[in-house]
Motif scaffolding. Structure first.
Motif, PDB file in Angstrom:
ATOM      1  N   VAL A 169      29.823 -20.160 -28.947  1.00 48.76           N
ATOM      2  CA  VAL A 169      30.090 -20.819 -27.660  1.00 48.76           C
ATOM      3  C   VAL A 169      30.890 -22.087 -27.942  1.00 48.76           C
ATOM      4  O   VAL A 169      30.874 -22.599 -29.055  1.00 48.76           O
ATOM      5  CB  VAL A 169      28.788 -21.190 -26.913  1.00 48.76           C
ATOM      6  N   ASN A 170      31.584 -22.578 -26.910  1.00 43.68           N
ATOM      7  CA  ASN A 170      32.402 -23.774 -27.122  1.00 43.68           C
ATOM      8  C   ASN A 170      31.514 -25.019 -27.249  1.00 43.68           C
ATOM      9  O   ASN A 170      30.352 -25.006 -26.835  1.00 43.68           O
ATOM     10  CB  ASN A 170      33.454 -23.908 -26.007  1.00 43.68           C
ATOM     11  N   PRO A 171      32.066 -26.124 -27.809  1.00 42.32           N
ATOM     12  CA  PRO A 171      31.231 -27.303 -28.083  1.00 42.32           C
ATOM     13  C   PRO A 171      30.612 -27.925 -26.829  1.00 42.32           C
ATOM     14  O   PRO A 171      29.536 -28.527 -26.892  1.00 42.32           O
ATOM     15  CB  PRO A 171      32.200 -28.292 -28.735  1.00 42.32           C
ATOM     16  N   THR A 172      31.265 -27.761 -25.682  1.00 45.29           N
ATOM     17  CA  THR A 172      30.709 -28.346 -24.452  1.00 45.29           C
ATOM     18  C   THR A 172      29.414 -27.645 -24.051  1.00 45.29           C
ATOM     19  O   THR A 172      28.460 -28.289 -23.604  1.00 45.29           O
ATOM     20  CB  THR A 172      31.746 -28.273 -23.312  1.00 45.29           C
ATOM     21  N   VAL A 173      29.376 -26.327 -24.244  1.00 44.04           N
ATOM     22  CA  VAL A 173      28.159 -25.585 -23.913  1.00 44.04           C
ATOM     23  C   VAL A 173      27.022 -26.042 -24.821  1.00 44.04           C
ATOM     24  O   VAL A 173      25.888 -26.232 -24.381  1.00 44.04           O
ATOM     25  CB  VAL A 173      28.413 -24.062 -24.035  1.00 44.04           C
ATOM     26  N   GLU A 174      27.353 -26.258 -26.077  1.00 43.73           N
ATOM     27  CA  GLU A 174      26.332 -26.715 -27.009  1.00 43.73           C
ATOM     28  C   GLU A 174      25.858 -28.131 -26.661  1.00 43.73           C
ATOM     29  O   GLU A 174      24.669 -28.422 -26.690  1.00 43.73           O
ATOM     30  CB  GLU A 174      26.894 -26.684 -28.431  1.00 43.73           C
ATOM     31  N   TYR A 175      26.814 -28.978 -26.303  1.00 40.42           N
ATOM     32  CA  TYR A 175      26.512 -30.373 -25.949  1.00 40.42           C
ATOM     33  C   TYR A 175      25.579 -30.451 -24.732  1.00 40.42           C
ATOM     34  O   TYR A 175      24.646 -31.256 -24.706  1.00 40.42           O
ATOM     35  CB  TYR A 175      27.850 -31.069 -25.672  1.00 40.42           C
ATOM     36  N   LEU A 176      25.819 -29.569 -23.763  1.00 38.14           N
ATOM     37  CA  LEU A 176      25.048 -29.650 -22.519  1.00 38.14           C
ATOM     38  C   LEU A 176      23.801 -28.768 -22.512  1.00 38.14           C
ATOM     39  O   LEU A 176      22.865 -29.030 -21.752  1.00 38.14           O
ATOM     40  CB  LEU A 176      25.930 -29.256 -21.326  1.00 38.14           C
ATOM     41  N   GLY A 177      23.813 -27.710 -23.348  1.00 38.90           N
ATOM     42  CA  GLY A 177      22.729 -26.736 -23.242  1.00 38.90           C
ATOM     43  C   GLY A 177      21.700 -26.799 -24.349  1.00 38.90           C
ATOM     44  O   GLY A 177      20.715 -26.072 -24.318  1.00 38.90           O
ATOM     45  N   LYS A 178      21.931 -27.688 -25.299  1.00 40.31           N
ATOM     46  CA  LYS A 178      21.048 -27.736 -26.463  1.00 40.31           C
ATOM     47  C   LYS A 178      20.489 -29.152 -26.628  1.00 40.31           C
ATOM     48  O   LYS A 178      21.235 -30.118 -26.417  1.00 40.31           O
ATOM     49  CB  LYS A 178      21.892 -27.386 -27.701  1.00 40.31           C
ATOM     50  N   ALA A 179      19.217 -29.261 -26.983  1.00 42.52           N
ATOM     51  CA  ALA A 179      18.644 -30.581 -27.263  1.00 42.52           C
ATOM     52  C   ALA A 179      17.717 -30.467 -28.461  1.00 42.52           C
ATOM     53  O   ALA A 179      16.947 -29.495 -28.550  1.00 42.52           O
ATOM     54  CB  ALA A 179      17.871 -31.093 -26.052  1.00 42.52           C
ATOM     55  N   ASP A 180      17.788 -31.432 -29.343  1.00 44.77           N
ATOM     56  CA  ASP A 180      16.959 -31.463 -30.558  1.00 44.77           C
ATOM     57  C   ASP A 180      17.016 -30.139 -31.317  1.00 44.77           C
ATOM     58  O   ASP A 180      15.988 -29.630 -31.801  1.00 44.77           O
ATOM     59  CB  ASP A 180      15.501 -31.793 -30.200  1.00 44.77           C
ATOM     60  N   HIS A 206      17.443 -27.165 -30.199  1.00 50.78           N
ATOM     61  CA  HIS A 206      16.952 -25.978 -29.486  1.00 50.78           C
ATOM     62  C   HIS A 206      17.758 -25.734 -28.212  1.00 50.78           C
ATOM     63  O   HIS A 206      18.156 -26.688 -27.524  1.00 50.78           O
ATOM     64  CB  HIS A 206      15.472 -26.157 -29.105  1.00 50.78           C
ATOM     65  N   TRP A 207      17.952 -24.457 -27.927  1.00 46.71           N
ATOM     66  CA  TRP A 207      18.637 -24.104 -26.692  1.00 46.71           C
ATOM     67  C   TRP A 207      17.672 -24.240 -25.516  1.00 46.71           C
ATOM     68  O   TRP A 207      16.614 -23.634 -25.497  1.00 46.71           O
ATOM     69  CB  TRP A 207      19.165 -22.660 -26.762  1.00 46.71           C
ATOM     70  N   LEU A 208      18.090 -25.052 -24.535  1.00 46.42           N
ATOM     71  CA  LEU A 208      17.268 -25.248 -23.325  1.00 46.42           C
ATOM     72  C   LEU A 208      17.558 -24.164 -22.308  1.00 46.42           C
ATOM     73  O   LEU A 208      16.737 -23.867 -21.444  1.00 46.42           O
ATOM     74  CB  LEU A 208      17.590 -26.603 -22.680  1.00 46.42           C
ATOM     75  N   VAL A 209      18.776 -23.619 -22.380  1.00 47.62           N
ATOM     76  CA  VAL A 209      19.279 -22.718 -21.356  1.00 47.62           C
ATOM     77  C   VAL A 209      20.256 -21.738 -22.004  1.00 47.62           C
ATOM     78  O   VAL A 209      20.623 -21.931 -23.160  1.00 47.62           O
ATOM     79  CB  VAL A 209      20.051 -23.528 -20.271  1.00 47.62           C
ATOM     80  N   VAL A 210      20.687 -20.739 -21.233  1.00 46.45           N
ATOM     81  CA  VAL A 210      21.792 -19.895 -21.714  1.00 46.45           C
ATOM     82  C   VAL A 210      22.979 -20.138 -20.788  1.00 46.45           C
ATOM     83  O   VAL A 210      22.795 -20.391 -19.598  1.00 46.45           O
ATOM     84  CB  VAL A 210      21.434 -18.383 -21.733  1.00 46.45           C
ATOM     85  N   PRO A 211      24.212 -20.092 -21.319  1.00 46.37           N
ATOM     86  CA  PRO A 211      25.367 -20.322 -20.436  1.00 46.37           C
ATOM     87  C   PRO A 211      25.518 -19.186 -19.432  1.00 46.37           C
ATOM     88  O   PRO A 211      25.407 -18.016 -19.806  1.00 46.37           O
ATOM     89  CB  PRO A 211      26.548 -20.375 -21.409  1.00 46.37           C
ATOM     90  N   ALA A 212      25.731 -19.555 -18.192  1.00 42.71           N
ATOM     91  CA  ALA A 212      25.879 -18.547 -17.132  1.00 42.71           C
ATOM     92  C   ALA A 212      27.351 -18.211 -16.958  1.00 42.71           C
ATOM     93  O   ALA A 212      28.200 -19.100 -17.017  1.00 42.71           O
ATOM     94  CB  ALA A 212      25.307 -19.087 -15.831  1.00 42.71           C
ATOM     95  N   THR A 213      27.630 -16.957 -16.728  1.00 43.11           N
ATOM     96  CA  THR A 213      29.014 -16.585 -16.428  1.00 43.11           C
ATOM     97  C   THR A 213      29.368 -17.067 -15.024  1.00 43.11           C
ATOM     98  O   THR A 213      30.406 -17.710 -14.818  1.00 43.11           O
ATOM     99  CB  THR A 213      29.184 -15.052 -16.537  1.00 43.11           C
ATOM    100  N   ALA A 214      28.484 -16.755 -14.075  1.00 38.80           N
ATOM    101  CA  ALA A 214      28.765 -17.116 -12.675  1.00 38.80           C
ATOM    102  C   ALA A 214      28.784 -18.625 -12.513  1.00 38.80           C
ATOM    103  O   ALA A 214      27.818 -19.305 -12.833  1.00 38.80           O
ATOM    104  CB  ALA A 214      27.711 -16.507 -11.772  1.00 38.80           C
ATOM    105  N   GLY A 215      29.898 -19.144 -12.041  1.00 35.02           N
ATOM    106  CA  GLY A 215      30.009 -20.576 -11.747  1.00 35.02           C
ATOM    107  C   GLY A 215      30.699 -21.384 -12.826  1.00 35.02           C
ATOM    108  O   GLY A 215      31.184 -22.475 -12.573  1.00 35.02           O
ATOM    109  N   SER A 216      30.736 -20.856 -14.065  1.00 35.91           N
ATOM    110  CA  SER A 216      31.403 -21.613 -15.139  1.00 35.91           C
ATOM    111  C   SER A 216      32.913 -21.503 -14.970  1.00 35.91           C
ATOM    112  O   SER A 216      33.431 -20.453 -14.596  1.00 35.91           O
ATOM    113  CB  SER A 216      31.002 -21.059 -16.502  1.00 35.91           C
ATOM    114  N   GLN A 217      33.614 -22.576 -15.253  1.00 34.86           N
ATOM    115  CA  GLN A 217      35.056 -22.595 -14.971  1.00 34.86           C
ATOM    116  C   GLN A 217      35.798 -23.581 -15.867  1.00 34.86           C
ATOM    117  O   GLN A 217      35.221 -24.569 -16.316  1.00 34.86           O
ATOM    118  CB  GLN A 217      35.283 -23.016 -13.515  1.00 34.86           C
ATOM    119  N   ILE A 218      37.081 -23.283 -16.084  1.00 34.03           N
ATOM    120  CA  ILE A 218      37.979 -24.242 -16.726  1.00 34.03           C
ATOM    121  C   ILE A 218      38.869 -24.793 -15.625  1.00 34.03           C
ATOM    122  O   ILE A 218      39.413 -24.037 -14.821  1.00 34.03           O
ATOM    123  CB  ILE A 218      38.852 -23.560 -17.806  1.00 34.03           C
TER     124      ILE A 218
END
Lengths: 443, 310
Positions: free
Chosen positions: A125-136, A138-150
């Motif tokens: 996954v790209n670094p932004t997904v890791e930055y926002l979805g991971k803490a300490d 551990h993955w807090l969430v999984v990236p969703a296809t619906a709604g994600s955008q560039i």
């Protein structure tokens, strides 16, 4: 008469048999119930793909699924997330906008067991997904296809060619890698100046809403301008920030004068009105143009961001799916998320959204939808960053997310740009920003 | 009076608990309380509980795990943006209420002087801005003020006047949100003042006319003293509602540009919900309470004083 009577021994045998067979009898909803709060998609009909995928999974797993599509209009989804977090009750799975996972980190069920096989199957996954979805770690969430955008640039092929001498299709040819070495921040500025001179200014918002802030984040990143570093130190008084503000000053001089008041609809309207040569937005502007102004849509090309001294950055805004740790059916929730994150499921969502939705995994950037959508055919080919030639970034990063979210929602970068553009001395703008940032440090 | 209206039958016919209950139910105040109970329940659930809960939230740290007392308030006092919001809320509320009162007063006089046959029609029409949900009418204003496609600017352009940045310039944006608030709120003042005007005895004007009072003297010495209480109550009510306004600013400018139109409610939402700092958001919204309490105390004291004098 006696033959039809149920003897004690027969009853015991029957009862024992029934008890042994009970776990294997599967009713329609034998594995329980699951409730989901999904984001209500802008694109008409896009929710149906998600519903179909959930129903497909529910039928296989014998789970009763209840889906609520919650709109982000008026922040209704964020209010729902806040309410559920307070009440420690609500949906099992919740779709979360970019900053929410970190904010609710203590209430999220870790999803490492999902992300590991998904990354193995679908790529990194790209670094932004890791930055926002991971803490300490551990993955807090999984990236969703619906709604994600560039939110990359979308430009008018004809106007750029005619007034700025830029053949954007040659820089970003459909079906092959970008040849965009010359597509620099300076080239972008020169093109903006030329189109402004010709009466077709670029429409880049500098307001306080996400589209404006996301663009500012990418431009600041291209100069290496960081307001707060990853350790939480305020670094706003730096030469890189000064360079970014100077660039903004030059760019704003050739943008429409009302850009500080633009909201997220303004850039779309600007492009569709035929007045503008380029905007920064996901393909929704093109999709609306296809419906409302087809002649303009035929001239639109979605492409990559210009490269700056520190790299080529495109604003990426991911959505996530998370499981509350107070949820009642966590195992079913994880099983459903695994199903929704498969490549085949992502492809269906991308198709249903007309190419708007974006999986975060490296190998899922060449679906048929992006290749074939048009007119003009191939207009969305470079939208998902298929050759990974841009760094997908988030405004406010790399500051710790709890600080970055304040930078983002308070639109500090665009406010700095407007202040400096309106004549405020550089050092005064930086001092103002530093004071605001100090206020974001509270825990 | 109501509390001592006890049924005689109760004292004669029964004794013990049943009689007491019967007696209690016979009281007018008990009946009134029971009838008001559904409303009281709604107020407790939707007003009192959230108010107390927001007080609790305002005393927590950002992650809502630690009690910080007045820490959030002292933090706010050190923020430049907070004082900008305080200043703007005061400018917004005071300017809007003054203009709403003035316009309401003038229009009420116009309507009062229309023959009663056509008056209902005018009253109905003038109330339209007040009865449309503000979020909806503000959307129409947003279109009129749109940065790029403003209908007002289109009209100005017909006269060769340069476009006005209605929501793009800090001062014009303040003007715009105040204007919309006045447009929505002035009919409320108008209808209240009209009701007050109708209750002023005609004989007072006749006596003033015999004494040779001018038009201005009749307004100053008859109309205004007779309307003082209703003006005070209306002003207080409007001040509270205007200070707590959210929808107009949220729809029209979302607090921009450069935070120059934020009021307490919109900034509390920005900080609390959008910024993920609910305790600080609660503190911002609670900051309105002392300001409004002081205003309410002065105005209600004045009304009570005049009531006692009467």
């Amino acid at each position: 008469m006696s033959g039809s009577r149920l003897s004690r021994r027969t009853f015991q045998r029957l009862a024992a048999g029934t008890a042994l067979a009970a776990p294997f009898v599967r009713g329609a909803h034998a594995a329980g119930k699951i409730s989901i709060g999904f984001w209500d998609h802008w694109v008409p009909g896009a929710n149906k793909a998600t519903t179909d995928l959930c129903n497909e999974w529910a039928a296989k797993e014998k789970v009763e699924v209840q889906i609520d599509y919650i709109t982000s209009q008026g922040n209704k989804n964020r209010l729902t997330i806040a309410a559920e977090a307070q009440a420690r009750a609500g949906h099992d799975i919740m779709a979360m906008p970019s900053w929410e996972p970190h904010d609710k980190a203590k209430l999220m069920e870790p999803l490492d067991d999902l992300m590991e096989p998904l990354i193995k199957a679908n790529g990194a996954v790209n670094p932004t997904v890791e930055y926002l979805g991971k803490a300490d770690g551990h993955w807090l969430v999984v990236p969703a296809t619906a709604g994600s955008q560039i939110k990359g640039p979308c430009s008018r092929i004809d106007l750029l060619k005619e007034h700025a001498g830029v053949d954007i299709q040659a820089l970003y040819p459909a079906g092959s890698p970008p040849k965009a070495d010359a597509w620099t921040m300076d080239a972008y500025l020169k093109a903006a100046q030329a189109c402004h001179k010709a009466g077709f200014p670029f429409g880049v918002g500098v307001g306080g809403t996400p589209d404006s802030v996301d663009t500012a984040g990418a431009i600041f990143s291209a100069f290496g301008a960081v307001l707060v570093d990853a350790k939480g130190n305020i670094t706003v008084k730096s030469d890189t920030v000064r360079q970014a503000l100077d660039y903004y000053k030059q760019l704003m001089a050739v943008l429409p004068p009302d850009v500080p008041a633009w909201d997220d609809a303004s850039n779309n309207k600007w492009l569709i009105s035929g007045k503008g040569a380029a905007i920064m937005n996901p393909p929704s502007a093109w999709a609306v143009a296809k419906r409302d102004a087809p002649k303009i849509a035929e001239q639109l090309w979605t492409h990559g961001a210009p490269i700056g001294p520190k790299g080529r950055f495109a604003p990426f805004v991911p959505y996530f799916w998370g499981v509350w740790n107070f949820g009642r059916n966590k195992s079913a929730a994880k099983s459903l998320l695994l199903h929704l994150s498969q490549a085949s499921a992502a492809e269906k969502m991308v198709a249903a959204s007309g190419g708007y939705d974006l999986p975060a995994f490296e190998k899922l950037t060449l679906f048929k939808t992006w290749v074939e959508e048009g007119p003009p055919k191939g207009t969305l080919y470079h939208y998902p960053n298929p050759y990974n030639h841009q760094v997908l970034s988030m405004a406010g990063a790399p500051a710790p997310p709890k600080i970055a979210v304040q930078i983002y929602t308070q639109a500090i970068m665009t406010k700095m740009a407007v202040r400096h553009f309106q004549g405020e001395a550089m050092e005064k703008t930086l001092a103002w920003a530093a004071s605001e940032l100090e206020g974001f440090m509270r825990t | 009076m109501a509390d001592i209206a006890v049924s005689r039958a109760g004292t004669v016919n029964g004794a013990g608990g049943r009689t007491s209950l019967h007696r209690l139910m016979q009281r007018k105040s008990t009946v009134a309380f029971l009838m008001a109970l559904p409303l009281i329940t709604v107020i407790v659930l939707l007003v009192v509980y959230p108010a107390i809960y927001s007080l609790h939230l305002a005393t927590l740290n950002k992650s809502m795990e630690r009690f910080v007392g007045f820490g959030n308030f002292t933090f706010l006092f050190g923020r430049e943006t907070f004082w900008l919001v305080v200043k703007q809320s005061c400018i917004f509320a005071i300017t809007a209420v003054v203009f709403k009162a003035l316009i309401g007063f003038v229009v009420a006089h116009f309507v009062h002087n229309i023959p009663s046959k056509g008056q209902r029609k005018w009253r109905g029409m003038l109330l339209v801005p007040w009865v449309i949900p503000p979020a909806m009418s503000t959307l129409a204003w947003l279109w009129l003020f749109d940065p790029s496609y403003s209908a007002f600017n289109w009209i100005l352009a017909l006269f060769g006047i340069d476009p006005v940045p209605w929501t793009g310039d800090a001062y014009w944006a303040r003007f715009s949100v105040i204007l919309v608030n006045i447009w929505i709120g002035a009919p409320f003042f108008m209808i209240m003042y009209l009701a007050a005007l109708k209750s002023v005895p005609e004989q007072l004007y006749e006596a003033a006319a015999i004494d040779g009072a001018t038009w201005w003297q009749r307004i100053w010495y008859v109309t205004l003293p007779m309307m003082r209480n209703i003006i005070a109550i209306t002003t207080l009510f409007s001040l509270i509602v205007t200070f707590a306004n959210f929808d107009i600013v949220r729809v029209l400018t979302a607090g921009g540009p450069l935070d120059h139109t934020h009021v307490f409610a919109t900034w509390a939402f920005r900080v609390g919900i959008e910024g993920g700092d609910i305790p600080l958001g609660a503190s911002v919204s609670l900051f309105m309470v002392p300001i409004l309490a002081v205003a309410a105390w002065f105005i209600l004291r004045d009304i009570t004083k005049r009531g006692n004098e009467a």
